[in-house]
Every structure is written in structure tokens, then in C-alpha cells.
Scaffold this motif. Structure first.
Motif, PDB file in Angstrom:
ATOM      1  N   ASN A  83       4.284  -6.871  -6.294  1.00 56.46           N
ATOM      2  CA  ASN A  83       3.605  -6.725  -4.853  1.00 56.46           C
ATOM      3  C   ASN A  83       2.511  -6.141  -5.418  1.00 56.46           C
ATOM      4  O   ASN A  83       1.438  -6.143  -5.413  1.00 56.46           O
ATOM      5  CB  ASN A  83       4.392  -6.275  -4.008  1.00 56.46           C
ATOM      6  CG  ASN A  83       4.136  -7.160  -2.894  1.00 56.46           C
ATOM      7  OD1 ASN A  83       3.853  -7.885  -2.904  1.00 56.46           O
ATOM      8  ND2 ASN A  83       4.019  -5.860  -2.346  1.00 56.46           N
ATOM      9  N   TRP A 105      -2.573 -16.189   5.102  1.00 58.32           N
ATOM     10  CA  TRP A 105      -1.982 -17.310   5.703  1.00 58.32           C
ATOM     11  C   TRP A 105      -0.754 -16.646   5.584  1.00 58.32           C
ATOM     12  O   TRP A 105      -0.105 -16.478   5.465  1.00 58.32           O
ATOM     13  CB  TRP A 105      -1.717 -18.116   4.117  1.00 58.32           C
ATOM     14  CG  TRP A 105      -2.380 -18.983   3.608  1.00 58.32           C
ATOM     15  CD1 TRP A 105      -3.655 -18.440   2.026  1.00 58.32           C
ATOM     16  CD2 TRP A 105      -3.610 -20.099   4.340  1.00 58.32           C
ATOM     17  NE1 TRP A 105      -4.371 -19.366   2.141  1.00 58.32           N
ATOM     18  CE2 TRP A 105      -4.949 -20.220   3.848  1.00 58.32           C
ATOM     19  CE3 TRP A 105      -3.537 -20.610   4.634  1.00 58.32           C
ATOM     20  CZ2 TRP A 105      -5.799 -21.167   3.471  1.00 58.32           C
ATOM     21  CZ3 TRP A 105      -4.623 -21.405   5.574  1.00 58.32           C
ATOM     22  CH2 TRP A 105      -5.593 -21.867   4.420  1.00 58.32           C
ATOM     23  N   SER A 108       2.785 -17.531   4.013  1.00 60.10           N
ATOM     24  CA  SER A 108       2.599 -16.905   1.917  1.00 60.10           C
ATOM     25  C   SER A 108       1.795 -15.690   1.575  1.00 60.10           C
ATOM     26  O   SER A 108       1.836 -15.678   0.528  1.00 60.10           O
ATOM     27  CB  SER A 108       1.797 -18.320   0.980  1.00 60.10           C
ATOM     28  OG  SER A 108       0.562 -18.023   2.006  1.00 60.10           O
ATOM     29  N   VAL A 111      -4.122 -13.226   0.696  1.00 61.34           N
ATOM     30  CA  VAL A 111      -4.770 -13.834  -1.056  1.00 61.34           C
ATOM     31  C   VAL A 111      -6.089 -13.837  -1.342  1.00 61.34           C
ATOM     32  O   VAL A 111      -6.362 -12.312  -0.151  1.00 61.34           O
ATOM     33  CB  VAL A 111      -4.804 -15.497  -0.823  1.00 61.34           C
ATOM     34  CG1 VAL A 111      -3.200 -16.291  -0.939  1.00 61.34           C
ATOM     35  CG2 VAL A 111      -5.277 -16.000   0.328  1.00 61.34           C
ATOM     36  N   ARG A 113      -9.932 -15.210  -1.659  1.00 58.50           N
ATOM     37  CA  ARG A 113     -10.980 -16.029  -1.273  1.00 58.50           C
ATOM     38  C   ARG A 113     -12.287 -15.196  -1.730  1.00 58.50           C
ATOM     39  O   ARG A 113     -13.142 -14.591  -1.211  1.00 58.50           O
ATOM     40  CB  ARG A 113     -10.921 -16.290  -0.093  1.00 58.50           C
ATOM     41  CG  ARG A 113     -11.529 -17.447  -0.196  1.00 58.50           C
ATOM     42  CD  ARG A 113     -12.074 -18.025   1.696  1.00 58.50           C
ATOM     43  NE  ARG A 113     -10.345 -18.681   1.608  1.00 58.50           N
ATOM     44  CZ  ARG A 113      -9.773 -19.490   2.958  1.00 58.50           C
ATOM     45  NH1 ARG A 113     -10.641 -19.222   4.185  1.00 58.50           N
ATOM     46  NH2 ARG A 113      -8.832 -20.166   3.446  1.00 58.50           N
ATOM     47  N   GLU A 119      -9.226 -19.772  -4.234  1.00 54.28           N
ATOM     48  CA  GLU A 119      -8.283 -18.430  -4.008  1.00 54.28           C
ATOM     49  C   GLU A 119      -7.319 -18.246  -4.453  1.00 54.28           C
ATOM     50  O   GLU A 119      -7.273 -19.454  -5.779  1.00 54.28           O
ATOM     51  CB  GLU A 119      -7.197 -18.895  -2.030  1.00 54.28           C
ATOM     52  CG  GLU A 119      -8.004 -19.550  -0.665  1.00 54.28           C
ATOM     53  CD  GLU A 119      -7.265 -19.764  -0.334  1.00 54.28           C
ATOM     54  OE1 GLU A 119      -6.118 -20.584  -0.226  1.00 54.28           O
ATOM     55  OE2 GLU A 119      -8.118 -20.430   1.335  1.00 54.28           O
ATOM     56  N   GLN A 121      -3.915 -16.497  -6.072  1.00 54.26           N
ATOM     57  CA  GLN A 121      -2.442 -15.850  -5.050  1.00 54.26           C
ATOM     58  C   GLN A 121      -2.777 -14.809  -6.188  1.00 54.26           C
ATOM     59  O   GLN A 121      -1.896 -14.453  -6.797  1.00 54.26           O
ATOM     60  CB  GLN A 121      -1.955 -16.712  -5.576  1.00 54.26           C
ATOM     61  CG  GLN A 121      -1.643 -17.613  -5.103  1.00 54.26           C
ATOM     62  CD  GLN A 121      -1.581 -18.360  -3.402  1.00 54.26           C
ATOM     63  OE1 GLN A 121      -0.948 -17.481  -2.946  1.00 54.26           O
ATOM     64  NE2 GLN A 121      -2.353 -19.116  -2.659  1.00 54.26           N
ATOM     65  N   GLU A 124       1.377 -13.202  -6.139  1.00 58.44           N
ATOM     66  CA  GLU A 124       1.725 -14.280  -7.235  1.00 58.44           C
ATOM     67  C   GLU A 124       1.527 -13.604  -8.710  1.00 58.44           C
ATOM     68  O   GLU A 124       3.242 -13.184  -9.162  1.00 58.44           O
ATOM     69  CB  GLU A 124       1.502 -15.411  -6.457  1.00 58.44           C
ATOM     70  CG  GLU A 124       2.732 -15.820  -8.322  1.00 58.44           C
ATOM     71  CD  GLU A 124       2.520 -17.574  -7.750  1.00 58.44           C
ATOM     72  OE1 GLU A 124       1.934 -18.415  -8.496  1.00 58.44           O
ATOM     73  OE2 GLU A 124       2.402 -17.982  -6.441  1.00 58.44           O
TER      74      GLU A 124
END
Length: 147
Positions: A83, A105, A108, A111, A113, A119, A121, A124
Motif C-alpha cells: 500500500n 473513487w 476503490s 488513483v 489521473r 488513470e 491504479q 494496486e
């Protein structure tokens, strides 16, 4: 039969934008939220112990990619490092790629942009990097800087 709480429950609400507290904070104070996302305390401590200075530059991502992944030995620490790696990656992109900014978001999380609208992630990507080493953080940055 008149059941007040049921009447309220059945009334349809007007659809509206769904937001999260983090998204609302980002709208009010993008610099402050960016600083909060940039903390990455666990990753910074690990990097510091390994002699890597996380100075929010693309070069620091290359140095992180070279660290021995000792965090994989601790299943409790692994997701936290991932993370933090994702948030750090996002911080480097936002601070070095023109037009890049944080976006949140509600369902989720954060992110990045890009100016093109693409975008990334980042959380992730950070988790994938922490678990498998791929994609490398510097590779994700390089792809973001091309757009």
C-alpha cells in the motif's frame, strides 16, 4: 398501516454523486491530502534502513526496485508495504509528471489521473510490486511519464 420509519426507508432519494470523506478532503485541500498520501511511513522506514533515500524522484523508484523484498517474509507487513509503495509511486508521479493529480473513487480509493485522462491504479501496482516484484515501480512511472 402507518409505520414512519418504513415510510422513510421506502422513499426514493434523488440520485446524487457518491463521495467519500477522502474525496471530499481532496476537493477542499489537494495539497494537504497529497502530503498525507505521501507519508508512506513504513516504506520510508524500510528504505531508510536499507540506505535508500525516498526523495520523491523517479530515481528513488529505481532504488526501491532494487531492494531485497524481505517484507515478503512477513504476511502481516506485506500488504502495508505494498500500500505504501503504491502511494509513494503515486506521489512521485503527481510531483514529477505535468498534469498528474490524485483522484479518489468512493469505492476503490486513490488513483492518479494523468493529463490525458488515463488513470493509474497506483495502490494496486504497489501491492503487485510488493508481492511479486512486477511491475517494477520505475516501469509504471516511465509509462505514466510518456502520456
Amino acid at each position: 398501516m402507518n409505520i414512519p420509519f418504513l415510510d422513510n426507508w421506502l422513499k426514493r432519494r434523488e440520485p446524487g454523486p457518491v463521495t467519500s470523506p477522502l474525496a471530499e478532503a481532496l476537493d477542499r485541500d489537494p495539497v494537504g491530502v497529497g502530503e498525507l498520501l505521501a507519508e508512506c511511513e513504513l516504506l520510508r522506514a524500510r528504505a531508510d534502513r536499507s540506505g535508500v533515500a525516498l526523495d520523491d524522484t523517479p530515481r528513488s523508484l529505481q532504488e526501491l526496485d532494487q531492494l531485497p523484498p524481505r517484507w515478503r517474509d512477513d504476511p502481516e507487513e506485506l500488504p502495508w508495504v505494498g500500500n505504501d509503495a503504491g502511494l509513494y509511486l503515486g506521489t512521485v508521479i503527481v510531483r514529477n509528471v505535468p498534469g498528474a493529480r490524485w483522484h479518489v473513487w468512493p469505492d476503490s480509493g486513490p488513483v492518479v489521473r494523468l493529463a490525458s485522462g488515463r488513470e493509474i491504479q497506483v495502490v494496486e501496482a504497489g501491492l503487485d510490486w510488493a508481492m511479486t516484484g512486477s511491475p517494477e515501480l520505475s516501469q509504471v512511472y516511465a509509462e505514466a511519464s510518456e502520456h
